[in-house]
Design a protein around this motif. Structure first.
Motif, short mmCIF file in Angstrom:
data_model
loop_
_atom_site.label_atom_id
_atom_site.label_comp_id
_atom_site.label_asym_id
_atom_site.label_seq_id
_atom_site.Cartn_x
_atom_site.Cartn_y
_atom_site.Cartn_z
N LEU A 1 1.02 -1.22 0.13
CA LEU A 1 0.04 -0.06 0.05
C LEU A 1 0.86 1.32 -0.04
CD1 LEU A 1 -2.81 -0.79 2.41
CD2 LEU A 1 -3.10 -0.32 0.11
N LYS A 2 0.38 2.12 -0.97
CA LYS A 2 1.07 3.54 -1.06
C LYS A 2 0.10 4.46 -0.63
CE LYS A 2 4.45 1.95 -4.27
NZ LYS A 2 5.11 2.05 -5.68
N ASP A 3 0.43 5.81 -0.34
CA ASP A 3 -0.38 6.98 -0.18
C ASP A 3 -1.75 6.92 -1.31
OD1 ASP A 3 0.73 7.73 2.06
OD2 ASP A 3 1.98 9.16 1.00
N GLY A 4 -2.74 6.76 -0.89
CA GLY A 4 -3.95 7.10 -1.70
C GLY A 4 -4.64 5.74 -2.32
N ASP A 5 -3.76 4.50 -2.21
CA ASP A 5 -4.01 3.22 -2.45
C ASP A 5 -5.15 2.70 -1.38
OD1 ASP A 5 -2.29 3.48 -4.25
OD2 ASP A 5 -0.83 2.06 -3.62
N THR A 6 -6.13 1.78 -1.91
CA THR A 6 -7.07 1.26 -1.18
C THR A 6 -6.98 -0.60 -1.35
OG1 THR A 6 -8.47 3.11 -1.77
CG2 THR A 6 -9.51 1.11 -0.70
N LEU A 7 -7.20 -1.29 -0.26
CA LEU A 7 -7.27 -2.42 -0.32
C LEU A 7 -8.86 -2.91 -0.61
CD1 LEU A 7 -4.98 -4.23 2.28
CD2 LEU A 7 -4.78 -3.96 0.23
N VAL A 8 -9.01 -3.68 -1.46
CA VAL A 8 -10.55 -3.94 -1.71
C VAL A 8 -10.67 -5.60 -2.06
CG1 VAL A 8 -12.18 -3.72 -3.42
CG2 VAL A 8 -10.91 -1.68 -2.80
N THR A 9 -11.92 -6.30 -1.38
CA THR A 9 -12.22 -7.28 -1.90
C THR A 9 -13.36 -7.40 -2.50
OG1 THR A 9 -10.78 -8.39 -0.10
CG2 THR A 9 -12.68 -9.79 -0.95
N GLY A 10 -13.43 -8.26 -3.67
CA GLY A 10 -14.76 -8.33 -4.33
C GLY A 10 -14.44 -8.88 -5.81
N GLU A 11 -15.46 -8.65 -6.61
CA GLU A 11 -14.88 -9.09 -8.09
C GLU A 11 -13.88 -8.29 -8.66
OE1 GLU A 11 -17.40 -8.88 -12.36
OE2 GLU A 11 -18.33 -10.12 -10.63
N ALA A 12 -12.87 -8.88 -9.31
CA ALA A 12 -11.93 -8.15 -9.96
C ALA A 12 -12.39 -7.09 -11.03
CB ALA A 12 -10.70 -8.96 -10.45
N GLY A 13 -11.78 -5.90 -10.76
CA GLY A 13 -12.25 -5.00 -11.66
C GLY A 13 -11.73 -5.31 -13.14
#
Length: 554
Positions: free
Chosen positions: A172-184
């Motif tokens: 993770l870097k500044d502004g990044d987000t961890l998301v779990t779900g259907e891959a974009g």
């Protein structure tokens, strides 16, 4: 009687304070205790005040082992217990920490977190993370390592965790987000030029390349997205999204690249021997990228690096001087010990000079003053135009198939312009750019490098505005050939037979003891370039890497 009562009161107070301190240490991760210690409560503020009313005493000095242990335990325990407020308050940026930690639970869907601290090294505390990622009926274990650093808070000097997103996850870097779900973006199966699958298990340094290929071609390659935990990058980031964990596999699409499996394997082997090294190999006649490797796996310096190229830039500068009649390979050319321009005094490595020498001798020995001495005869934009119009650099218009930095030669004046002639000042390149420079010299025309054939998606490759004259090109090849045989590149190129040319480079970097070592060369239809950061002269560091790869083909 009054005196005895005061003594008794003091005796009662002391054990209470000690007990309170013991409880705070043991239960420091609890929401209330953690916030009281680090959240700026009135109790914490009172401890920070001096004896003068209204003034605060700010703690200073090195952190003690106890302070590091207490502050790290406050953060880790609160995080493990699900107290976002408590964990955030135990950092030096509660608002930013709260946002990422909240997302860790709500967007990344990580549950049942167990955090285990390792042995501190000074103020840095490594720790392991074990948890479970859930999505509907799907769940998968999540295990990784991270680290935190304890610092003194500016306002009162109390020990707190220095906040950065990588504390929560190292990707993770500044502004990044961890998301779990259907891959974009659906997954891809990347292939080499022969149809073999490209994986990080076989080619460790291709991680960023594979991520970038997926980002560009995942939606068009025919695959189907799965459910996964991934890093969604900040809009300003140039890095590709990254999958951290698959809960259900998608169906990958297929993308064929130009990578040569034998050359890629050899490139991986070469960079593994030299820390902070990167290399790129191209087919000079087409621009196809045959190999690209980095010793450091996290960032693709080979394609995205932005570094001063040192004397390898003299290939471009030489083409400029020859075109303008300011130099000729076999004619006399000045190489003094010093040359002053724009208020700066420039010198050669070890302050050497060449008496009554030719331009070829200056190029082969990499004489800085031979190039700086021509600065008064050049316009501020001369080098910029040469790089853009002949070598296709610095226009930010390459369409490689993955994210790249396409070089930069900004227009500068006086001393800075002179410094750019020898690859310092504002010039910035990477191995892909400098391999392309050698490829342009070998083929006689700029071919934009590419990793995925433009036939795959119909994209248009960049072209150069013009080519060098036949006379300029012949001299430039002569200069690089002579340098490979008798100049600073001779030792590295020994044993590399055939139609060859090379140029070495060393780029000084502020606050770095040793320069970055550069090397660019060609053999037959192969062109390559490499850099080894903070390692020394290019002929001794990057040269052997490039030469070893050129020996494999041509």
């Amino acid at each position: 009687m009054g005196k005895r009562r005061r003594v008794a009161e003091r005796r009662k107070t002391s054990p209470a304070v000690l007990a309170g301190g013991a409880i705070a240490v043991v239960a420091v991760g609890a929401a209330v205790a953690g916030y009281a210690l680090y959240g700026g409560s009135s109790a914490a503020e009172d401890r920070g005040r001096s004896t003068s009313a209204g003034e605060k005493r700010v703690k200073t000095g090195p952190l003690s082992a106890k302070e590091v242990a207490t502050a790290s335990r406050a953060f880790l325990t609160a995080w493990q217990q699900g107290s976002v407020a408590g964990a955030a308050a135990a950092t030096d940026d509660a608002a930013a920490a709260r946002e990422v930690l909240t997302g860790y639970t709500e967007k990344a869907r990580v549950r049942d977190v167990t955090l285990t601290a390792g042995s501190p090294t000074g103020a840095e505390v490594p720790f392991s993370v074990k948890g479970t990622v859930t999505h509907g009926k799907l769940s998968e274990p999540l295990v990784y390592d991270s680290a935190l650093t304890v610092v003194r808070r500016e306002t009162d000097g109390e020990p707190v965790v220095a906040w950065r997103p990588s504390v929560v996850h190292p990707d993770l870097k500044d502004g990044d987000t961890l998301v779990t779900g259907e891959a974009g973006i659906p997954p891809i199966k990347a292939l080499d030029r022969d149809g073999g699958e490209l994986t990080t298990a076989t080619y460790p340094s291709l991680g960023p390349v594979l991520d970038s290929l997926r980002e560009k071609y995942g939606k068009t390659a025919g695959g189907k997205a799965g459910i996964e935990l991934r890093v969604v990058r900040d809009k300003k980031s140039k890095s590709a999204e990254k999958t951290l964990l698959e809960l259900s596999k998608g169906t990958p699409g297929t993308v064929r690249t130009t990578l040569d499996p034998a050359l890629q394997a050899a490139a991986e082997e070469q960079v593994a021997r030299k820390a902070r090294s990167s290399v790129v190999v191209l087919r000079a006649s087409t621009g196809e990228i045959l190999a690209a490797a980095n010793a450091s796996k996290g960032f693709n310096t080979a394609f995205q690096g932005s570094l001063a190229p040192g004397s390898t830039m003299k290939v471009i500068t030489s083409s400029l001087l020859i075109e303008k009649g300011l130099a000729s390979a076999d004619k006399a050319h000045p190489c003094p010990k010093y040359f002053t321009y724009g208020g700066w005094k420039f010198q050669n490595d070890d302050k050497f000079l060449i008496k009554d020498g030719t331009f070829k001798a200056s190029f082969a020995r990499s004489c800085n003053t031979a190039f700086i001495s021509q600065a008064p005869e050049l316009d501020d934009d001369s080098l910029t135009e040469q790089a853009q119009q002949v070598f296709g650099l610095g226009l930010n218009n390459w369409s490689v198939g993955v994210s790249t930095f396409d070089g930069a030669v900004p227009v500068q004046s006086k001393a800075q312009m002179a410094a750019e002639l020898i690859g310092q000042g504002g010039v910035r390149m990477n191995p892909l750019n400098m391999a392309s420079v050698s490829a342009t010299v070998k083929s006689g025309v700029f071919h934009q490098p590419y990793l995925v054939s433009p036939e795959v998606d119909g994209r248009k490759l960049a072209t150069a505005a013009r080519t060098m004259s036949a006379g300029t090109l012949a001299q430039l090849r002569d200069l690089m050939s002579y340098t490979a045989a008798y100049g600073t590149a001779a030792e590295a190129m020994a044993g590399v037979s055939g139609d060859v040319g090379a140029k070495t480079g060393s780029a000084e970097v502020d606050n770095q003891k040793k320069p970055n070592g550069w090397f660019t060369a060609y053999r037959g239809d192969l062109a390559a370039a490499g850099v080894v950061q903070a390692a020394g002269h290019g002929g001794e560091t990057a040269g052997p890497i490039v030469a070893a790869l050129l020996k494999l083909g041509g």
